[in-house]
Design a protein around this motif. Structure first.
Motif, PDB file in Angstrom:
ATOM      1  N   GLY A 166       0.144   4.105  -0.029  1.00 59.37           N
ATOM      2  CA  GLY A 166      -0.312   5.309   0.355  1.00 59.37           C
ATOM      3  C   GLY A 166      -0.072   5.623   1.884  1.00 59.37           C
TER       4      GLY A 166
ATOM      5  N   GLN B 198       0.687  -1.439  -6.550  1.00 57.29           N
ATOM      6  CA  GLN B 198      -0.223  -2.594  -6.176  1.00 57.29           C
ATOM      7  C   GLN B 198      -1.700  -2.069  -6.324  1.00 57.29           C
ATOM      8  OE1 GLN B 198       1.205  -5.140  -5.466  1.00 57.29           O
ATOM      9  NE2 GLN B 198       3.533  -4.583  -4.959  1.00 57.29           N
ATOM     10  N   PRO B 199      -2.586  -2.988  -6.366  1.00 56.94           N
ATOM     11  CA  PRO B 199      -3.870  -2.439  -6.304  1.00 56.94           C
ATOM     12  C   PRO B 199      -4.400  -1.713  -4.810  1.00 56.94           C
ATOM     13  CG  PRO B 199      -3.870  -5.074  -6.281  1.00 56.94           C
ATOM     14  CD  PRO B 199      -2.247  -4.474  -6.564  1.00 56.94           C
ATOM     15  N   TYR B 200      -5.183  -0.772  -4.818  1.00 53.87           N
ATOM     16  CA  TYR B 200      -5.453  -0.132  -3.691  1.00 53.87           C
ATOM     17  C   TYR B 200      -6.129  -1.330  -2.927  1.00 53.87           C
ATOM     18  CZ  TYR B 200      -7.856   2.846  -0.247  1.00 53.87           C
ATOM     19  OH  TYR B 200      -8.367   3.366   0.919  1.00 53.87           O
TER      20      TYR B 200
ATOM     21  N   VAL C 161      -1.591   9.706  -2.289  1.00 58.11           N
ATOM     22  CA  VAL C 161      -2.227   8.735  -2.887  1.00 58.11           C
ATOM     23  C   VAL C 161      -2.971   8.962  -4.254  1.00 58.11           C
ATOM     24  CG1 VAL C 161      -4.276   7.164  -2.582  1.00 58.11           C
ATOM     25  CG2 VAL C 161      -2.682   7.236  -0.778  1.00 58.11           C
TER      26      VAL C 161
ATOM     27  N   TYR D 101      -2.841  10.929   2.156  1.00 56.50           N
ATOM     28  CA  TYR D 101      -3.978  10.934   1.096  1.00 56.50           C
ATOM     29  C   TYR D 101      -3.753  11.563  -0.068  1.00 56.50           C
ATOM     30  CZ  TYR D 101      -8.747   9.440   0.202  1.00 56.50           C
ATOM     31  OH  TYR D 101      -9.768   9.051  -0.209  1.00 56.50           O
TER      32      TYR D 101
ATOM     33  N   ASN E   9       0.888  -1.165  -0.116  1.00 57.13           N
ATOM     34  CA  ASN E   9       0.049   0.071   0.005  1.00 57.13           C
ATOM     35  C   ASN E   9       0.912   1.412  -0.073  1.00 57.13           C
ATOM     36  OD1 ASN E   9      -1.959   1.995   0.529  1.00 57.13           O
ATOM     37  ND2 ASN E   9      -3.003   0.847   1.857  1.00 57.13           N
TER      38      ASN E   9
ATOM     39  N   HIS F 137       0.947   3.426  -8.611  1.00 57.92           N
ATOM     40  CA  HIS F 137       0.162   2.577  -7.800  1.00 57.92           C
ATOM     41  C   HIS F 137       0.854   1.088  -8.267  1.00 57.92           C
ATOM     42  CE1 HIS F 137      -2.447   5.170  -5.843  1.00 57.92           C
ATOM     43  NE2 HIS F 137      -2.565   5.890  -6.871  1.00 57.92           N
TER      44      HIS F 137
END
Ligand code: NOJ
Ligand code: MG
Length: 676
Positions: A20, A46-48, A37, A34, A18, A44
């Motif tokens: 973020g 990796q997937p959220y 992000v 945030y 993650n 990104h």
């Protein structure tokens, strides 16, 4: 969750990264993160994977989230509580719904005489099935069919040879199943006649008892007696309902057996546990087939005193050898003996087991009339704690047929209602297969008013087939008599009231294409279903109209009934339901034409009422003055008025009013409630 600070990425447990979130930052680090992000172009890899717990806690603690959350939480709790309270209140305030056997008249079919489908001159089950529309026309939902078990027909089916078989005269088990299914499809309930007190002498149990085969030896009531060339000397003076000694010598067993009806109807021994079990098994057999109710035949005869003492004579001066008729004895030792009620309670409990699904209540009524000893009849209702019959048949009104008068009607109605246990459901019978026809007994002029009485009283009316068209007794010559009771005593012959149903003016009244087992009444050309359906007003049209009115008007099917007036000619009562805008005054004439002034008898009832129906015509809503209610001989009126202060709560009516399933009407919402 584990973290890997070397590349500033939080790694989720399953290896999901993650980007973020950076650990170890204070203050509004979350906001920066945030921003990071959502920054355009941010990688990104990796997937959220959602917001981690720590971030969630960070935000959820803030007042702008916490407050609405708490408000929502308490709103949910409060509305759930409110829902529970409202539901409980609605349940507590809802009156019990009427069950099917309360909401509809019970219509009795005598299967030999209703409709013949195979043209052997005798009615049958397929015939009944072909006539189901008739019940719909009458707005009848509960049909009681007299016995159709396998039988040698000595008492036309009340002598049962096999409790689990259909007599071939009436059809097959498949015919029965089809009939029941068809009835259920049309929303009709089937009540069977059940005859536990005795069997036929052709029943297997009796044959085996006769030759002392175990376990049947004591299935019946055997006793030593003397049998000489001069005749039998019975064990005591007991007399059969059908006349002569209740004991019959059996040469095979060389003992006497008891029969409270025909000698071909030996009494079962209900003190024997196996007999109790056998009969309960038979009840289960029919309930499992789906039968909706049972009418228990001869319930008061089920047990007899073991001591076998002579019954007291009505006239002690009468030479005992001349006592041959049933009414010449007091039946202290052969009816309603101690233990009878426990047996009925047992059967009710079995029926309850089969009543658990919604809408599947199994109904029980008893043929247990104890003429003149009303407390005994009432005991068949059971107690508040232990259920028995839903009702014992009420034959009191039959007395009215032999002595028609307004006072008579008042007193007979009052007798039942004032003796009935509180809250129980009344019922009214004025005809059945053991009686002569209303038309012949009371007179043609009174058929409509008797039907009006039946359908406007509180409780379940019972109608014997043909009474809805005013069928008359048929003439049967002595040599033609079919009824065993008639053969014993012509004056007791029950054939006249059992003639074939009159459906139309065609041959044999459309009952059968062949010679019928009893003659069709010659008046069938005019007294028949088809003709009366097509007439602008008739006994049949009136029956249907009253039956529909009864369903449509809550005061008629579950309101109070107050006795208002009686004299030699007129009987009047009213039906009202608290809160319901309309109430009904029923004025019935059982004598000569008369005009009555009911204005002082009825406090708070308006001076003008609207005619809803007359026995003589459909009624066109004309106004009738309370001070001058005129009825012709045999006329009945249903008058409607705007209900004001309920009459039943007036002190003068304290002992004159009855209600069984108490309810009140909330007119603003159009619902019934019990807060009254
Ligand atoms: C009462 C029935 O109504 C009647 O028809 C019958 O003959 C007796 N019980 C005997 O079962
Ligand atoms: Mg008995």
């Amino acid at each position: 969750m584990s973290s890997d600070e070397s590349n500033g990425v939080i790694e989720m447990k399953e290896g999901i990264a993650n980007a973020g979130f950076e650990d170890g930052q204070d203050g509004d680090a979350g906001a920066d993160i945030y921003e990071e992000v959502v920054e355009p172009g941010a990688a990104h890899p990796q997937p959220y994977a959602g917001m981690p717990k720590e971030v969630l806690l960070l935000y959820s603690g803030q007042a702008r989230y916490r407050l609405p959350r708490e408000i929502l939480f308490w709103l949910t709790v409060l509305s759930t509580l409110a829902l529970v309270v409202v539901t409980a209140t609605v349940i507590a305030l809802s009156p019990r719904c009427l069950s099917w056997w309360q909401a509809s008249p019970v219509y009795q079919v005598y299967p030999r005489s209703f409709q013949d489908s195979d043209n052997d001159g005798i009615g049958d089950l397929k015939g009944i099935q072909s006539r189901l529309d008739h019940f719909e026309y009458l707005n009848v939902k509960a049909v009681w069919i007299s016995p159709f078990f396998k039988s040698p027909m000595k008492d036309f089916g009340y002598d049962v040879e096999d409790f689990r078989e259909i007599d071939p005269i009436f059809g097959t088990m498949e015919d029965f199943e089809n009939l029941l299914a068809a009835m259920h499809d049309q929303g009709l309930k089937l009540i069977m006649d059940f005859i536990p007190n005795h069997t036929s002498d052709q029943h297997e149990w009796f044959k085996l008892s006769r030759n002392r085969t175990e376990p049947y030896t004591d299935y019946f009531i055997w006793h030593d007696c003397q049998n000489t060339s001069l005749g039998t000397v019975p064990p005591n003076n007991w007399v059969s309902v059908f006349g002569n000694s209740a004991w019959q010598y059996d040469a095979e067993r060389q003992q006497c057996y008891l029969h409270q009806f025909l000698k071909e109807q030996p009494e079962l021994n209900f003190r024997h546990p196996d007999v109790r079990r056998e009969i309960t098994d038979v009840i289960r057999f029919w309930l499992e087939k789906g039968v909706d109710g049972l009418r228990i035949d001869a319930a008061k005869h089920i047990l007899e005193a073991k001591h076998l003492r002579d019954e007291p004579q009505v006239n002690p001066e009468q030479p005992p050898e001349n006592v041959t008729a049933y009414w010449q004895l007091h039946h202290d030792y052969t009816t309603t003996q101690l233990g009878t009620h426990e047996i009925i309670q047992e059967w009710r409990a079995v029926m309850d087991e089969y009543s658990r699904e919604p809408g599947r209540y199994r109904f029980l009524m008893t043929d247990s009339y104890d003429g003149g000893e009303i407390e005994k009849s009432m005991m068949y209702y059971g107690t508040p704690l232990v259920k028995e019959a839903d009702f014992p048949f009420n034959f009191y009104l039959v007395e009215l047929l032999d002595a028609m008068s307004g006072n008579g009607a008042f007193s007979l109605v009052n007798t039942w209602l004032s003796n009935m246990p509180k809250g129980r459901w009344p019922n009214w019978v004025i005809g059945n297969h053991d009686m002569t026809r209303l038309s012949s007994r009371a007179g043609k002029a009174y058929v409509n008013v008797l039907n009006m009485l039946l359908l406007t009283l509180p409780g379940t009316p019972s109608t014997y087939y043909g009474e809805e068209i005013g069928m008359e007794n048929v003439n049967v010559t002595e040599s033609e008599i079919q009824d065993p009771l008639g053969k014993f005593n012509v004056s007791m012959n029950r054939d006249p009231g059992r003639s074939p149903m009159q459906w139309s003016s065609d041959d044999n009244a459309s009952f059968s294409k062949n010679k019928t087992w009893l003659p069709v009444h010659p008046d069938y050309k005019t007294v028949n279903v088809e003709t009366q359906k097509n007439a602008s007003w008739s006994t049949l049209r009136q029956y249907r109209a009253l039956s529909l009115l009864r369903t449509a008007e809550p005061p008629l099917h579950r309101g109070w009934m107050c006795l208002v007036w009686s004299d030699n000619n007129t009987f009047a009562f009213l039906r009202e339901l608290d809160g319901f805008p309309a109430a009904f005054l029923v004025v019935l004439n059982f004598g000569a034409a008369a005009t009555v002034d009911l204005s002082s008898a009825l406090p708070g009832v308006p001076p003008q009422l609207r005619l809803r129906m007359s026995t003589h015509h459909p009624g066109s809503g004309q106004l009738v003055s309370l001070g001058q209610v005129r009825t012709e001989t045999g006329e009945g009126l249903v008058l409607e008025y705007a209900a004001g202060h309920p009459v039943h709560s007036h002190p003068a009516f304290q002992d004159q009013c009855y209600v069984s399933e108490k309810a009140c009407y909330l007119s603003t919402m159009g619902i019934l409630h019990s807060n009254c």
